[in-house]
Design a protein around this motif. Structure first.
Motif, PDB file in Angstrom:
ATOM      1  N   VAL A  64      32.231  53.559  -8.994  1.00 18.06           N
ATOM      2  CA  VAL A  64      31.464  52.452  -8.405  1.00 18.06           C
ATOM      3  C   VAL A  64      30.829  52.971  -7.124  1.00 18.06           C
ATOM      4  O   VAL A  64      31.478  53.063  -6.081  1.00 18.06           O
ATOM      5  CB  VAL A  64      32.371  51.242  -8.118  1.00 18.06           C
ATOM      6  N   LYS A  65      29.556  53.310  -7.211  1.00 24.64           N
ATOM      7  CA  LYS A  65      28.879  53.975  -6.089  1.00 24.64           C
ATOM      8  C   LYS A  65      28.302  52.997  -5.072  1.00 24.64           C
ATOM      9  O   LYS A  65      28.008  53.377  -3.941  1.00 24.64           O
ATOM     10  CB  LYS A  65      27.767  54.883  -6.626  1.00 24.64           C
ATOM     11  N   VAL A 119      28.942  54.034  -1.379  1.00 24.52           N
ATOM     12  CA  VAL A 119      30.305  54.550  -1.258  1.00 24.52           C
ATOM     13  C   VAL A 119      30.341  56.012  -1.690  1.00 24.52           C
ATOM     14  O   VAL A 119      29.781  56.376  -2.726  1.00 24.52           O
ATOM     15  CB  VAL A 119      31.273  53.728  -2.129  1.00 24.52           C
ATOM     16  N   SER A 120      30.992  56.844  -0.892  1.00 19.90           N
ATOM     17  CA  SER A 120      31.102  58.259  -1.229  1.00 19.90           C
ATOM     18  C   SER A 120      32.518  58.682  -1.570  1.00 19.90           C
ATOM     19  O   SER A 120      32.724  59.744  -2.175  1.00 19.90           O
ATOM     20  CB  SER A 120      30.602  59.115  -0.051  1.00 19.90           C
ATOM     21  N   SER A 121      33.516  57.890  -1.210  1.00 21.25           N
ATOM     22  CA  SER A 121      34.906  58.262  -1.480  1.00 21.25           C
ATOM     23  C   SER A 121      35.230  58.085  -2.962  1.00 21.25           C
ATOM     24  O   SER A 121      34.675  57.224  -3.644  1.00 21.25           O
ATOM     25  CB  SER A 121      35.855  57.421  -0.630  1.00 21.25           C
ATOM     26  N   GLU A 122      36.151  58.910  -3.453  1.00 20.03           N
ATOM     27  CA  GLU A 122      36.492  58.903  -4.878  1.00 20.03           C
ATOM     28  C   GLU A 122      37.309  57.673  -5.256  1.00 20.03           C
ATOM     29  O   GLU A 122      38.147  57.206  -4.471  1.00 20.03           O
ATOM     30  CB  GLU A 122      37.246  60.189  -5.234  1.00 20.03           C
ATOM     31  N   THR A 124      32.470  43.871  -5.752  1.00 18.25           N
ATOM     32  CA  THR A 124      32.481  43.052  -4.534  1.00 18.25           C
ATOM     33  C   THR A 124      33.730  43.295  -3.689  1.00 18.25           C
ATOM     34  O   THR A 124      33.890  42.694  -2.629  1.00 18.25           O
ATOM     35  CB  THR A 124      32.396  41.548  -4.863  1.00 18.25           C
ATOM     36  N   VAL A 125      34.625  44.166  -4.159  1.00 22.03           N
ATOM     37  CA  VAL A 125      35.806  44.525  -3.378  1.00 22.03           C
ATOM     38  C   VAL A 125      35.408  45.604  -2.373  1.00 22.03           C
ATOM     39  O   VAL A 125      35.029  46.719  -2.744  1.00 22.03           O
ATOM     40  CB  VAL A 125      36.934  45.035  -4.285  1.00 22.03           C
ATOM     41  N   SER A 156      37.572  51.215   2.246  1.00 14.34           N
ATOM     42  CA  SER A 156      36.412  51.882   1.651  1.00 14.34           C
ATOM     43  C   SER A 156      35.463  52.455   2.697  1.00 14.34           C
ATOM     44  O   SER A 156      34.493  53.127   2.346  1.00 14.34           O
ATOM     45  CB  SER A 156      35.637  50.889   0.765  1.00 14.34           C
ATOM     46  N   ASP A 157      35.744  52.193   3.955  1.00  9.42           N
ATOM     47  CA  ASP A 157      34.902  52.680   5.048  1.00  9.42           C
ATOM     48  C   ASP A 157      35.479  54.004   5.548  1.00  9.42           C
ATOM     49  O   ASP A 157      36.589  54.034   6.082  1.00  9.42           O
ATOM     50  CB  ASP A 157      34.886  51.635   6.180  1.00  9.42           C
TER      51      ASP A 157
END
Length: 393
Positions: free
Chosen positions: A204-205, A230-233, A157-158, A163-164
């Motif tokens: 966490v995808k 989410v695509s970032s590592e 939920t974070v 993350s964008d």
């Protein structure tokens, strides 16, 4: 001093500046007049502006801190430089290496003080390790390794602008915290990272967003959330090569339960080793082959000249993250006052290098896990000469 972007890190900038004792915090600029006024009241700052352009135009302000989200760093810092004012930017310098290059060149052309807050440079025992390495007290360094491990993104939920990818950039763990380790590795060793081989993972995808206004480290669980892919590592392993022949490796993660702010770096030389851990930042481990290992406590009476000035309390009196941050800010303002740049200051030129390093890691992974060269643009001859005049050789 004026500050643009009064989010999570802003009060730490304001606190550090006020502790110097000779800088007036004049104004804050936010995303709207109402939000800026609210933050100005909270931080006891007299003026507030609803746009960064208004704050930059304030004739009483000579130094501006850019603590906006990463995607605004380019436009805001460029505007500050064009106004001929000194600029202190939160890291990263920019969300792409190309943007970082533009800012580096603009800072050199403007001829003003420019700095990025890689704040761990300001820890007294980091400076002790740097000077020990510089004096070859551990011999020729051949291996540099460590990690930066956190758990604040373990909960799905974070979700915030970090993350964008349109606001925080395509990288998460590497750009946000891996960049700190890379900066420290180069700063302590005086070597430069020349090539990387990276393996990245998104653990966490799917995350659940509370909306665009959510701030990093927010614990608000009462609002409705929507799923976001989410695509970032959030986990990375990287091998590193340095220009002095040293090898290295780095582990970075933001989803590792129990690790709050676990930044650690170790340098191994032919006659000794040094290791510093941010969560035990008042200690420096010193390793020897032919004599007992030691843990050096932060003690200004025992530290090398050049490191003692970063320790403000006697031995046994613990100093903290905020004190190291204050040290870095203090050195930037010393540059403003005297025209001489202290060694702890990370310039836009230094921070551009870090952008290139992180981008090389992303390229390495995208290419299937192959070595990627770190190619730093030198810019035009005119810019290069101007950089040398400002930063030194």
């Amino acid at each position: 001093m004026g500050l643009i972007g009064p989010g999570f890190i802003a009060p730490h900038h304001i606190d550090a500046v006020r502790r110097l004792g000779y800088v007036d915090v004049v104004a804050i600029a936010g995303s709207s007049s109402a939000s800026a006024a609210q933050k100005a009241k909270l931080f006891n700052v007299a003026r507030s502006y609803g746009s960064y352009q208004e704050l930059i135009a304030d004739p009483d302000i000579s130094v501006i801190h850019n603590t906006t989200p990463s995607y605004l760093h380019l436009s805001v810092s460029l505007a500050i430089l064009e106004a001929g004012k000194h600029v202190i930017s939160d890291k990263p310098l920019a969300i792409t290496a190309k943007e970082g290059e533009r800012l580096r060149d603009a800072a050199a052309a403007a001829g003003v003080v420019n700095a990025v807050t890689f704040n761990y440079r300001g820890n007294p025992l980091v400076q002790q390790a740097r000077l020990m390495t510089e004096r070859e007290e551990i011999g020729k360094v051949f291996f540099i390794h460590g990690h930066y491990l956190q758990d604040w993104m373990t909960d799905d939920t974070v979700y915030s602008w970090r993350s964008d990818p349109t606001k925080g950039g395509v990288s998460s763990a590497l750009a946000d915290i891996g960049s700190h380790w890379c900066d420290l590795a180069e700063h302590i060793s005086s070597a430069r990272i020349t090539a990387v081989l990276a393996d990245l993972t998104t653990v966490v995808k799917t995350r659940y967003s509370a909306g665009g206004s959510a701030e990093a480290f927010s614990k608000d669980t009462t609002v409705a959330r929507t799923p976001v892919e989410v695509s970032s590592e959030d986990l990375a392993s990287v091998l590193v090569r340095f220009d002095n022949g040293a090898k290295g490796c780095l582990s970075v993660g933001q989803v590792l339960p129990g690790h709050k702010n676990g930044l650690e770096i170790e340098l191994n030389g032919r006659t000794g080793s040094v290791r510093w851990n941010q969560e035990r930042q008042n200690e420096l481990w010193i390793g020897r082959h032919d004599q007992p290992n030691a843990v050096m406590g932060k003690d200004p009476t025992l530290m090398l000249p050049g490191a003692t000035q970063y320790a403000h309390l006697p031995a046994g009196h613990q100093e903290s993250w905020a004190d190291a941050f204050r040290n870095v800010i203090g050195d930037v303002y010393e540059w403003v006052r005297t025209g001489e740049k202290p060694a702890t200051v990370c310039t836009f030129s230094d921070a551009y290098r870090t952008c290139v390093i992180i981008e090389a890691m992303l390229k390495s992974h995208a290419a299937g896990g192959v070595w990627q060269e770190v190619n730093v643009s030198s810019g035009s001859e005119q810019v290069a000469n101007r950089q040398e005049a400002i930063y030194g050789k």
